[in-house]
Design a protein around this motif. Structure first.
Motif, PDB file in Angstrom:
ATOM      1  N   ARG A  70      38.079  47.223  39.435  1.00  0.00           N
ATOM      2  CA  ARG A  70      37.498  46.431  40.593  1.00  0.00           C
ATOM      3  C   ARG A  70      38.824  46.112  41.652  1.00  0.00           C
ATOM      4  O   ARG A  70      38.464  45.896  42.950  1.00  0.00           O
ATOM      5  N   GLU A  71      39.813  45.633  41.081  1.00  0.00           N
ATOM      6  CA  GLU A  71      41.037  45.410  41.713  1.00  0.00           C
ATOM      7  C   GLU A  71      41.630  46.724  42.508  1.00  0.00           C
ATOM      8  O   GLU A  71      42.301  46.483  43.453  1.00  0.00           O
ATOM      9  N   GLU A  72      41.662  47.752  41.732  1.00  0.00           N
ATOM     10  CA  GLU A  72      42.198  49.010  42.297  1.00  0.00           C
ATOM     11  C   GLU A  72      41.493  49.500  43.479  1.00  0.00           C
ATOM     12  O   GLU A  72      41.930  49.942  44.422  1.00  0.00           O
ATOM     13  N   GLU A  73      39.943  49.284  43.446  1.00  0.00           N
ATOM     14  CA  GLU A  73      39.316  49.546  44.554  1.00  0.00           C
ATOM     15  C   GLU A  73      39.626  48.828  45.719  1.00  0.00           C
ATOM     16  O   GLU A  73      39.584  49.076  46.978  1.00  0.00           O
ATOM     17  N   LYS A  74      39.765  47.402  45.373  1.00  0.00           N
ATOM     18  CA  LYS A  74      40.130  46.532  46.417  1.00  0.00           C
ATOM     19  C   LYS A  74      41.575  46.721  47.071  1.00  0.00           C
ATOM     20  O   LYS A  74      41.773  46.647  48.317  1.00  0.00           O
ATOM     21  N   ALA A  76      30.081  48.372  43.846  1.00  0.00           N
ATOM     22  CA  ALA A  76      29.596  49.208  42.561  1.00  0.00           C
ATOM     23  C   ALA A  76      30.184  48.667  41.346  1.00  0.00           C
ATOM     24  O   ALA A  76      29.551  48.690  40.357  1.00  0.00           O
ATOM     25  N   VAL A  77      31.492  48.416  41.231  1.00  0.00           N
ATOM     26  CA  VAL A  77      32.088  47.819  39.963  1.00  0.00           C
ATOM     27  C   VAL A  77      31.693  46.311  39.801  1.00  0.00           C
ATOM     28  O   VAL A  77      31.438  46.126  38.643  1.00  0.00           O
ATOM     29  N   LEU A  78      31.599  45.735  40.926  1.00  0.00           N
ATOM     30  CA  LEU A  78      31.172  44.406  40.587  1.00  0.00           C
ATOM     31  C   LEU A  78      29.596  44.258  40.045  1.00  0.00           C
ATOM     32  O   LEU A  78      29.264  43.310  39.279  1.00  0.00           O
ATOM     33  N   SER A  79      28.710  45.269  40.515  1.00  0.00           N
ATOM     34  CA  SER A  79      27.568  45.240  39.900  1.00  0.00           C
ATOM     35  C   SER A  79      27.620  45.320  38.413  1.00  0.00           C
ATOM     36  O   SER A  79      26.836  44.675  37.839  1.00  0.00           O
ATOM     37  N   ASP A  86      34.832  37.997  37.989  1.00  0.00           N
ATOM     38  CA  ASP A  86      35.230  38.994  39.013  1.00  0.00           C
ATOM     39  C   ASP A  86      36.791  38.722  39.207  1.00  0.00           C
ATOM     40  O   ASP A  86      37.060  37.293  39.497  1.00  0.00           O
ATOM     41  N   PRO A  87      37.641  39.620  39.164  1.00  0.00           N
ATOM     42  CA  PRO A  87      39.189  38.981  39.219  1.00  0.00           C
ATOM     43  C   PRO A  87      39.274  38.955  40.902  1.00  0.00           C
ATOM     44  O   PRO A  87      40.612  38.872  41.332  1.00  0.00           O
ATOM     45  N   ALA A  88      38.839  39.819  41.721  1.00  0.00           N
ATOM     46  CA  ALA A  88      39.098  39.910  42.943  1.00  0.00           C
ATOM     47  C   ALA A  88      39.125  38.806  43.734  1.00  0.00           C
ATOM     48  O   ALA A  88      38.013  38.113  44.014  1.00  0.00           O
ATOM     49  N   SER A  89      40.187  38.674  44.649  1.00  0.00           N
ATOM     50  CA  SER A  89      40.089  37.621  45.253  1.00  0.00           C
ATOM     51  C   SER A  89      39.684  38.089  46.949  1.00  0.00           C
ATOM     52  O   SER A  89      39.647  39.268  47.177  1.00  0.00           O
ATOM     53  N   ASP A  90      39.032  36.913  47.601  1.00  0.00           N
ATOM     54  CA  ASP A  90      38.547  37.176  48.834  1.00  0.00           C
ATOM     55  C   ASP A  90      39.624  37.504  49.908  1.00  0.00           C
ATOM     56  O   ASP A  90      39.155  37.883  51.152  1.00  0.00           O
ATOM     57  N   GLU A  91      40.851  37.104  49.671  1.00  0.00           N
ATOM     58  CA  GLU A  91      41.939  37.283  50.519  1.00  0.00           C
ATOM     59  C   GLU A  91      42.519  38.608  50.436  1.00  0.00           C
ATOM     60  O   GLU A  91      42.814  39.339  49.630  1.00  0.00           O
ATOM     61  N   THR A 130      44.947  39.440  41.610  1.00  0.00           N
ATOM     62  CA  THR A 130      45.385  38.793  40.173  1.00  0.00           C
ATOM     63  C   THR A 130      46.211  39.553  39.348  1.00  0.00           C
ATOM     64  O   THR A 130      46.988  39.023  38.675  1.00  0.00           O
ATOM     65  N   ASN A 131      45.908  40.618  39.012  1.00  0.00           N
ATOM     66  CA  ASN A 131      46.782  41.702  38.639  1.00  0.00           C
ATOM     67  C   ASN A 131      48.397  41.885  39.233  1.00  0.00           C
ATOM     68  O   ASN A 131      48.301  42.434  40.412  1.00  0.00           O
TER      69      ASN A 131
END
Length: 266
Positions: A63-67, A98-101, A110-115, A120-121
């Protein structure tokens, strides 16, 4: 002089051709409002299996790598305005969705920040900072960063696929990998237009050549060669005027690269 005039005429023709092709596209994209293809939706809806800790860790990381990919491309697009970065950033958003789903399906946080640019990692945070620095030297450096990100994404997805026996996770990861292969083709195609031959840094030479030598596939939002040339994808997302500008810019980059290679700069 006549050579320069000829190239300019060719540039205008290519731009008009790109616009004509767009104008002739019949109807809207039936998947424009979807983040996943219908077959993938069916598996996501009907399949369920308990997750191992390794599978959980994998989903949170991907999730974070795609971000990371999306955020790097958006930041670079702000610097250089090269349409391919904007197009692929939109595709990376679909990868994130897709990962969020899957995170939501398995009730994971969900570890992903909106910023933009915040992770997080800590390893991904350090990687993001380094990639932004690497891509800051020139457009070519930025395109190489894009190719490097997609190579890394492909290898990480291969490892995650090997670690799971869940059909829904495998299906999502395989779609993400198809998209990353499309993006790798797009970035290396752009580098070629600048007269640069990209050498793979993470995947093997044989794998790289197998990706470059095949046609674009239909991963999550994979724009493939459309993204490489910044034509149809840019027009659909940014409007006709943005598409015309993008087509002209990339046609000019291609011809300028050609002129440089044959020793007749324009």
């Amino acid at each position: 002089m006549w050579f320069g005039i000829g190239l300019i005429a060719l540039l205008v023709g290519m731009s008009i051709g790109a616009v004509s092709a767009y104008m002739g596209t019949p109807g809207p994209n039936p998947y424009a409002s979807q983040t996943t293809a219908p077959a993938t939706n069916s598996v996501l809806d009907t399949y369920y299996s308990d997750l191992s800790q390794e599978e959980i860790d994998g989903l949170l990381y991907m999730r974070e790598e795609e971000k990371l990919a999306r955020d790097v491309y958006l930041t670079i697009y702000e610097t250089y305005g090269l349409q391919v970065f904007y197009n692929i950033a939109q595709s990376e958003q679909k990868h994130m969705d897709a990962v969020l789903s899957l995170l939501e399906k398995y009730n994971l946080t969900d570890p992903a920040s909106d910023e933009i640019g915040v992770f997080t990692n800590p390893d991904l945070q350090a990687l993001y900072d380094r990639l932004i620095e690497m891509g800051g030297g020139s457009v070519v450096d930025a395109l190489k960063v894009g190719a490097l990100i997609e190579e890394t994404d492909i290898v990480d997805l291969q490892e995650r696929i090997a670690q799971t026996d869940n059909e829904d996770i495998k299906l999502v990861y395989e779609n993400l990998m198809a998209g990353s292969e499309n993006h790798l083709r797009a970035f290396t195609g752009q580098l070629e237009a600048y007269g640069v031959t990209y050498e793979p840094q993470v995947v093997s030479e044989d794998y790289y050549q197998s990706v470059i030598g095949t046609t674009p596939s239909h991963g999550y939002g994979g724009h493939g060669m459309m993204a490489a040339h910044g034509q149809a994808g840019g027009m659909q997302e940014g409007g006709i005027v943005a598409g015309i500008t993008s087509a002209f810019r990339h046609a000019w980059a291609w011809m300028n690269g050609l002129a440089q290679r044959i020793g007749m700069p324009i």
